[in-house]
Design an enzyme around this catalytic site. Structure first.
Site, PDB file in Angstrom:
ATOM      1  N   ASP A   1       0.828  -1.205   0.000  1.00 33.77           N
ATOM      2  CA  ASP A   1       0.000   0.000   0.000  1.00 33.77           C
ATOM      3  C   ASP A   1       0.867   1.262   0.000  1.00 33.77           C
ATOM      4  O   ASP A   1       2.066   1.218   0.274  1.00 33.77           O
ATOM      5  CB  ASP A   1      -0.924   0.006   1.219  1.00 33.77           C
ATOM      6  CG  ASP A   1      -0.167  -0.079   2.538  1.00 33.77           C
ATOM      7  OD1 ASP A   1       0.790  -0.873   2.623  1.00 33.77           O
ATOM      8  OD2 ASP A   1      -0.509   0.665   3.476  1.00 33.77           O
TER       9      ASP A   1
ATOM     10  N   GLU B   1       0.013  -1.329   5.639  1.00 33.11           N
ATOM     11  CA  GLU B   1       1.087  -0.922   6.549  1.00 33.11           C
ATOM     12  C   GLU B   1       0.945   0.550   6.919  1.00 33.11           C
ATOM     13  O   GLU B   1       1.242   0.957   8.045  1.00 33.11           O
ATOM     14  CB  GLU B   1       2.454  -1.176   5.905  1.00 33.11           C
ATOM     15  CG  GLU B   1       3.632  -1.022   6.854  1.00 33.11           C
ATOM     16  CD  GLU B   1       4.231   0.378   6.922  1.00 33.11           C
ATOM     17  OE1 GLU B   1       5.014   0.641   7.840  1.00 33.11           O
ATOM     18  OE2 GLU B   1       3.903   1.225   6.060  1.00 33.11           O
TER      19      GLU B   1
HETATM   20 ZN   LIG Z   1       6.773   2.045   4.003  1.00 37.93          ZN
END
Ligand SMILES: [Zn+2]
Length: 391
Positions: free
Chosen positions: A89, A151
């Site tokens: 992401d 994340e």
């Molecule tokens: Zn990163």
């Protein structure tokens, strides 16, 4: 012709092609639903390429997060081996501040611009390039490529993996942008909301209500005292800011000067050093605040704004740290940003953070990967695979 010669594998596309495709797939993750995308596009690209290269590929739905997936691509057998890990992401972006399309890989002055070029889709392209000519039948220890979801927001992907308890390997490299310098420590982070509820009433008579804002002044003072104590108790000179920090970040309460404030809310962030446990800190905070407020009659609630990320430390003696220090000529450092490291550690892996690109460019308009990071990055990945999987 023997049977294995009939198995047909496919080469991944050229390096820049891979980067182009990865960056063209939007995979913003955000706690705000208006920004949040599925990461399936990036996962599917990696799955296709890795599958073509002969890896066993699993696309794992992240429970409770529709449209979000982790990818585990593995080759070789055994319980040790190396995991090359990254997140799929990106953060949200402000297109008006970009000089090129964030989803179009754009080369300029030795830099490859694009959203996620440094943080950290570029790393996956380098990994696949490094493995392009690897004969997987030569692996003596397993090699796993791990690609996670979310994340940048909730870390739901890494959290789900940690909860699954699934063993992935003995060593892990997370290719976050560190300018190819090894990192073995970072602080943790927790964000907490503290809400006080009293009773509103006309300001002309304090007896008509119970002022939450006044209660909050006790909370603020107590948090500042607590912070001073934490600074005395904990210290790690490897960090630029050697003490844990507590930041008063947001406050809102009341509505009118002539009304007793009925509710007040404070948001803080806490960044503990390795060795400090998030849950114990939350408990300590709860106890201290409850004590301060006990005679006020105010209702105290504390809520974590997200699950938090534990502090992270891998021993300097770990083989992966030693290998990275030797390969790069740099001692492993501490950084100020959080990673999925603590979650991979929970799965029993000695984890090191090191990847191409600079954290200064991450989360910025015109994010780029400097092209002079590419070949050294590929080389380091090849050598780690050689050391941990082939010998
Ligand atoms: Zn990163």
């Amino acid at each position: 012709m023997n049977h294995s010669a009939l198995v047909r594998y496919f080469e991944p596309p050229p390096l820049l092609h891979m980067m182009q495709h990865l960056i063209a797939e939007p995979s913003v993750s955000s706690v705000s639903a208006t920004w949040d995308h599925s990461n399936a596009g990036v996962i599917d690209l990696l799955a296709d390429w890795l599958n073509g290269m002969g890896f066993q590929v699993q696309k794992l739905a992240v429970p409770g997060h529709p449209g979000k997936f982790n990818l585990v691509a593995s080759a070789g057998n055994g319980s040790d081996g190396l995991v090359l890990a990254g997140h799929t992401d990106t953060v949200p972006f402000d297109e008006s501040r970009w000089h090129s399309d964030p989803f179009v890989l754009t080369e300029k002055d030795g830099r490859l611009h694009g959203l996620g070029s440094a943080d950290m889709k570029g790393f996956f392209a380098l990994v696949l390039e490094a493995l392009r000519d690897l004969d997987l039948t030569r692996l003596k220890h397993p090699l796993v490529i791990l690609a996670t979801a979310d994340e940048e927001s909730s870390m739901s992907g890494a959290r789900a993996l940690a909860e699954s308890g699934r063993s992935l390997g003995k060593y892990a490299l997370i290719g976050e942008p560190t300018g190819l310098r090894p990192v073995r420590l970072h602080k943790g982070i927790a964000m907490e909301c503290i809400r006080l509820t009293g009773r509103s009433g006309h300001s002309s008579n304090p007896a008509l209500g119970n002022n939450a804002l006044e209660g909050m002044s006790l909370v603020l003072s107590e948090i500042i005292r607590w912070r001073q104590e934490l600074e005395q108790r904990y210290r790690n000179p490897l960090f630029e800011v050697a003490t844990p920090t507590v930041n008063l970040g947001h406050i809102h309460g009341g509505d009118n000067p002539n009304r007793i404030c009925g509710q007040c809310e404070l948001h803080i962030d806490i960044r503990p050093l390795p060795g400090m446990d998030l849950d114990s800190l939350r408990e300590e905070l709860d106890q201290r605040l409850a004590q301060q407020l006990q005679s006020t009659g105010l209702k105290l609630e504390r809520q974590s704004l997200f699950g938090g990320v534990p502090a992270f430390e891998t021993a300097v003696s770990a083989a992966i740290v030693q290998a990275a220090e030797e390969l790069t000529g740099h001692s492993a450092e501490a950084v100020a940003f959080g990673t999925e490291g603590p979650f991979l550690q929970q799965l029993g892996m000695d984890t090191l953070i090191m990847g191409p690109g600079s954290i200064d460019q991450a989360h910025q308009p015109d994010e780029f990967l400097a092209m002079d990071q590419i070949n050294p990055g590929i080389d380091i990945i090849k050598q780690l695979v050689q050391q941990f999987c082939l010998s």
